[in-house]
Write an enzyme that holds these catalytic residues in place. Structure first.
Site, PDB file in Angstrom:
ATOM      1  N   HIS A   1       0.845  -1.111  -0.117  1.00  0.00           N
ATOM      2  CA  HIS A   1      -0.104  -0.079   0.060  1.00  0.00           C
ATOM      3  C   HIS A   1       1.075   1.362  -0.106  1.00  0.00           C
ATOM      4  O   HIS A   1       2.208   1.285   0.406  1.00  0.00           O
ATOM      5  CB  HIS A   1      -0.854  -0.131   1.306  1.00  0.00           C
TER       6      HIS A   1
ATOM      7  N   ASP B   1       2.913  -3.574   8.047  1.00  0.00           N
ATOM      8  CA  ASP B   1       1.757  -2.938   7.824  1.00  0.00           C
ATOM      9  C   ASP B   1       0.548  -3.727   8.147  1.00  0.00           C
ATOM     10  O   ASP B   1       0.217  -4.610   7.537  1.00  0.00           O
ATOM     11  CB  ASP B   1       1.618  -2.403   6.491  1.00  0.00           C
TER      12      ASP B   1
ATOM     13  N   GLN C   1      -4.701  -4.244   7.203  1.00  0.00           N
ATOM     14  CA  GLN C   1      -5.515  -4.962   6.763  1.00  0.00           C
ATOM     15  C   GLN C   1      -5.640  -6.582   7.357  1.00  0.00           C
ATOM     16  O   GLN C   1      -6.417  -7.421   7.278  1.00  0.00           O
ATOM     17  CB  GLN C   1      -5.297  -5.263   5.216  1.00  0.00           C
TER      18      GLN C   1
ATOM     19  N   LYS D   1     -10.225   0.995  10.419  1.00  0.00           N
ATOM     20  CA  LYS D   1     -10.331  -0.501   9.891  1.00  0.00           C
ATOM     21  C   LYS D   1     -10.544  -1.553  11.013  1.00  0.00           C
ATOM     22  O   LYS D   1     -10.941  -2.522  10.314  1.00  0.00           O
ATOM     23  CB  LYS D   1      -9.013  -0.818   8.885  1.00  0.00           C
TER      24      LYS D   1
ATOM     25  N   CYS E   1      -4.744   2.517  -3.649  1.00  0.00           N
ATOM     26  CA  CYS E   1      -3.527   2.980  -3.025  1.00  0.00           C
ATOM     27  C   CYS E   1      -2.229   1.993  -3.208  1.00  0.00           C
ATOM     28  O   CYS E   1      -1.533   1.769  -2.130  1.00  0.00           O
ATOM     29  CB  CYS E   1      -3.576   3.484  -1.672  1.00  0.00           C
TER      30      CYS E   1
END
Length: 434
Positions: A129, A201, A204, A227, A369
């Site tokens: 991302h 990261d 997600q 999220k 993104c």
């Protein structure tokens, strides 16, 4: 409402939602007339608030006051709640006792902060991302192309780290385009073998899978409240203290200092060092409430629920002529509840507008993104992403598949402009919100 109140007695995985969400019964207007229950398949962008989170925020708001700076009882309460939120987050992700829980705005903010602290080059994959691409460009960013298999990808990363030393390996935990999981324990071991740290990261990943920072050997983990069913403007960077203590303050201002004179300042240590100004106490409390609520759901129940729904969605879409799913390593690794697809003959923007306007289904269209990854998977063109969550059920999946089938077989029932917007668009917007 407690975290345990969010659980639902499931007759079968995927049959019913796993948790109560704000707006679960929202009715939205259709261009063809009438309304439909909104099917939210855009959790990968921003998830709705858990009822448990909204309840915790409502409970906290009467006590909201200045954090760390007031003697009034609400200020004492707010300070205690803010610091308790760090402990809840740390426990949820299995942080080490000496790790810092740095409250930030979101994962993008977390990586921009970490970029000011990294004492050397950063290696990352091309599938990331933008939040895990752009902040490193001023830090000697070195991009490695993901291979055709997971093993080939690991080999490429190992070769790059062996070629020239790096300070940090920055990787996603789960692709925000394909949902596929990366082997974090192996990546952490690989990075450490070559003298680098690893930053993940988790934007997600954390909403869908349990992450144990210490057990996996991660040095840094970033994720966003919006999220994680806590859309109140807070995220976190969790990880080792030394780099953060040595970095310049992320913002210069009150709360980040021990002493200020006309000519200079003595800065404090992290986390306060990087949280100048009045912090987002409401966001931190909300994020902690979300962590508590997810921790109350057995990990195996959440995984089974998601696998059932994702499998049903993938099978339903691939059975339709002209529909293709985007994948990195097709069938090779596990994936979170997210599917990105294309429909022959229909631009992604039109598909998304059609699903919303005629069926009351929310999805995402674009390049998510992650432009370099879309360059690889779909020649830089846009696609459609359906992302599932705790509030999703089989009926939601079936509505999406049926709507895409109707599009493939008969085309849209409404007219759409060159920009793929419904024309006319008779749907009224809620009064008072616009």
């Amino acid at each position: 409402m407690t975290a345990h109140d969010t659980l639902v007695d499931l007759p079968a995985a995927g049959a019913e939602p796993l948790a109560a969400l704000v707006g679960a019964d929202l009715q939205v207007p259709l261009v063809t007339g009438g309304t439909a229950r909104y099917v939210n398949l855009d959790h990968g962008a921003s998830a709705p608030a858990l009822q448990a989170v909204a309840g915790r925020v409502a409970e906290f708001l009467p006590h909201y006051a200045s954090v760390h700076r007031g003697a009034g009882f609400p200020s004492i309460t707010s300070t205690a709640a803010y610091e308790a939120a760090r402990r809840s987050v740390a426990a949820f992700v299995g942080a080490r006792p000496d790790d810092v829980v740095q409250v930030v705005r979101n994962a993008t903010d977390a990586f921009n902060l970490l970029a000011t602290a990294v004492p050397g080059d950063v290696v990352h994959l091309d599938l990331e991302h933008h939040a895990n691409l752009l902040p490193w460009r001023e830090r000697g960013s070195r991009v490695v192309a993901a291979g055709s298999t997971v093993a080939a990808t690991l080999s490429a990363l190992e070769a790059e780290l062996a070629r020239t030393p790096a300070a940090l390996l920055a990787v996603t935990g789960a692709s925000n385009v394909t949902g596929e999981l990366l082997p974090l324990a192996e990546l952490a071991a690989l990075a450490h073998r070559h003298g680098a740290r690893i930053a993940v990261d988790g934007a997600q990943l954390v909403p869908h899978r349990r992450v144990d920072v210490a057990a996996l050997g991660l040095d840094y983990l970033a994720f966003s409240g919006h999220k994680l069913y806590a859309p109140y403007g807070a995220g976190v960077l969790v990880g080792r203290r030394d780099w953060l203590d040595a970095a310049p303050p992320y913002l210069a201002g009150g709360g980040a200092v021990r002493r200020v004179t006309v000519g200079g300042a003595v800065w404090t240590t992290s986390p306060a060092r990087h949280e100048a100004g009045t912090p987002n106490a409401v966001g931190a409390v909300a994020l902690a409430a979300a962590c508590d609520a997810l921790a109350a759901i057995p990990a195996e129940v959440q995984e089974a629920h998601e696998r059932d729904l994702r499998g049903r969605l993938a099978a339903g879409l691939t059975a339709l002529p002209g529909v293709r799913l985007l994948t990195l390593w097709d069938g090779e690794v596990d994936a979170v509840g997210l599917v990105t697809f294309t429909v022959d003959g229909f631009p992604a923007e039109l598909v998304a507008q059609y699903l919303s306007a005629e069926h009351g289904i929310g999805v995402r269209d674009g390049r998510f993104c992650a432009h370099p990854l879309l360059d690889r998977l779909h020649d830089g063109r846009t696609a459609v992403r359906a992302s599932l969550g705790l509030g999703s059920a089989r009926g939601d999946v079936d509505r999406l598949v049926a709507a895409v089938r109707a599009l493939v077989e008969s085309g849209p029932a409404w007219t759409y402009s060159d920009e793929h917007l419904p024309v006319p668009d008779p749907r009224p917007l809620p009064l008072g919100l616009v």
